[in-house]
Design a protein around this motif. Structure first.
Motif, short mmCIF file in Angstrom:
data_model
loop_
_atom_site.label_atom_id
_atom_site.label_comp_id
_atom_site.label_asym_id
_atom_site.label_seq_id
_atom_site.Cartn_x
_atom_site.Cartn_y
_atom_site.Cartn_z
N PHE A 1 42.66 83.36 -14.66
CA PHE A 1 41.86 84.45 -14.08
C PHE A 1 42.71 85.68 -13.82
O PHE A 1 42.32 86.81 -14.15
CB PHE A 1 41.19 83.98 -12.79
CG PHE A 1 40.44 85.06 -12.08
CD1 PHE A 1 39.23 85.52 -12.60
CD2 PHE A 1 40.94 85.63 -10.93
CE1 PHE A 1 38.53 86.53 -11.95
CE2 PHE A 1 40.25 86.64 -10.29
CZ PHE A 1 39.04 87.09 -10.80
N LEU A 2 43.89 85.47 -13.23
CA LEU A 2 44.76 86.61 -12.94
C LEU A 2 45.28 87.27 -14.21
O LEU A 2 45.36 88.50 -14.29
CB LEU A 2 45.93 86.15 -12.07
CG LEU A 2 45.55 85.83 -10.61
CD1 LEU A 2 46.76 85.29 -9.87
CD2 LEU A 2 45.01 87.06 -9.92
N GLY B 1 45.29 91.67 -17.84
CA GLY B 1 45.20 92.11 -19.24
C GLY B 1 44.14 93.18 -19.45
O GLY B 1 44.37 94.17 -20.16
N ILE B 2 42.99 93.01 -18.83
CA ILE B 2 41.93 94.03 -18.94
C ILE B 2 42.37 95.32 -18.27
O ILE B 2 42.12 96.42 -18.77
CB ILE B 2 40.62 93.49 -18.34
CG1 ILE B 2 40.07 92.38 -19.24
CG2 ILE B 2 39.58 94.60 -18.19
CD1 ILE B 2 38.86 91.67 -18.69
N GLY C 1 48.07 98.50 -24.14
CA GLY C 1 46.92 97.85 -24.78
C GLY C 1 47.33 96.63 -25.57
O GLY C 1 46.61 95.61 -25.58
N ILE C 2 48.47 96.70 -26.23
CA ILE C 2 48.94 95.56 -27.01
C ILE C 2 49.33 94.40 -26.09
O ILE C 2 48.95 93.25 -26.32
CB ILE C 2 50.13 95.99 -27.90
CG1 ILE C 2 49.64 96.99 -28.94
CG2 ILE C 2 50.77 94.77 -28.55
CD1 ILE C 2 50.74 97.64 -29.73
N VAL C 3 50.06 94.73 -25.03
CA VAL C 3 50.46 93.69 -24.07
C VAL C 3 49.24 93.11 -23.37
O VAL C 3 49.13 91.89 -23.19
CB VAL C 3 51.47 94.27 -23.06
CG1 VAL C 3 51.75 93.26 -21.95
CG2 VAL C 3 52.75 94.66 -23.75
N GLY C 4 48.30 93.96 -22.96
CA GLY C 4 47.08 93.49 -22.29
C GLY C 4 46.24 92.62 -23.20
O GLY C 4 45.71 91.58 -22.77
N VAL D 1 45.29 88.64 -22.56
CA VAL D 1 43.92 88.12 -22.53
C VAL D 1 43.74 87.01 -23.57
O VAL D 1 43.15 85.96 -23.29
CB VAL D 1 42.90 89.26 -22.76
CG1 VAL D 1 41.50 88.72 -22.96
CG2 VAL D 1 42.91 90.23 -21.59
N ALA D 2 44.28 87.22 -24.76
CA ALA D 2 44.16 86.20 -25.82
C ALA D 2 44.89 84.91 -25.42
O ALA D 2 44.36 83.81 -25.60
CB ALA D 2 44.72 86.74 -27.12
N PHE D 3 46.09 85.04 -24.87
CA PHE D 3 46.84 83.86 -24.44
C PHE D 3 46.13 83.15 -23.29
O PHE D 3 46.12 81.92 -23.23
CB PHE D 3 48.26 84.26 -24.03
CG PHE D 3 49.09 83.09 -23.61
CD1 PHE D 3 49.57 82.19 -24.54
CD2 PHE D 3 49.38 82.88 -22.27
CE1 PHE D 3 50.33 81.10 -24.15
CE2 PHE D 3 50.13 81.80 -21.87
CZ PHE D 3 50.60 80.89 -22.81
#
Length: 93
Positions: free
Chosen positions: A51-52, A57-58, A72-75, A79-81
Motif C-alpha cells: 500500500f505504501l 509510486g503514484i 515517473g520512471i521510478v514511480g 507501482v509495478a513491483f
C-alpha cells in the motif's frame, strides 16, 4: 402426477392450509444456524508495504509532471513491483 401437483402447492384433498413444499423446507432447515464461511482477511506487513509503495509510486508519477522524467520512471517501477509482490503474496498464503 401427484408429486407435480404437490410441488406446485395444490392440495387435491384441500385439507392443507399452506404450501406443503414450504412446510418441508421449514422442517428441513429449522435448526440450521448460518456460520460465517468467509472470514475477513487481516492485513500483514507485506500488505502495508504494498500500500505504501503504491501510494508513493503514484505520488512520484504525479511529481514527474512538474519536476522531471526520472520521478515517473521510478514511480512506475515502484507501482509495478508492488502489484507483482501482492500477486505473489497470494500464493504464499
Amino acid at each position: 402426477m401427484s408429486k407435480i401437483v404437490r410441488v406446485m402447492g395444490y392440495s387435491p384433498k384441500k385439507d392443507e392450509k399452506s404450501n406443503p413444499v414450504l412446510k418441508d423446507f421449514i422442517r428441513a432447515f429449522r435448526n440450521y444456524k448460518a456460520k460465517s464461511r468467509i472470514k475477513p482477511m487481516k492485513p500483514n506487513m507485506l500488505d502495508y508495504a504494498v500500500f505504501l509503495s503504491v501510494t508513493l509510486g503514484i505520488f512520484l508519477i504525479l511529481l514527474s509532471f512538474l519536476a522531471g522524467r526520472i520521478f515517473g520512471i521510478v514511480g512506475g517501477a515502484m507501482v509495478a513491483f508492488a502489484f507483482l509482490s501482492e500477486i505473489l503474496s497470494l500464493f504464499i498464503r
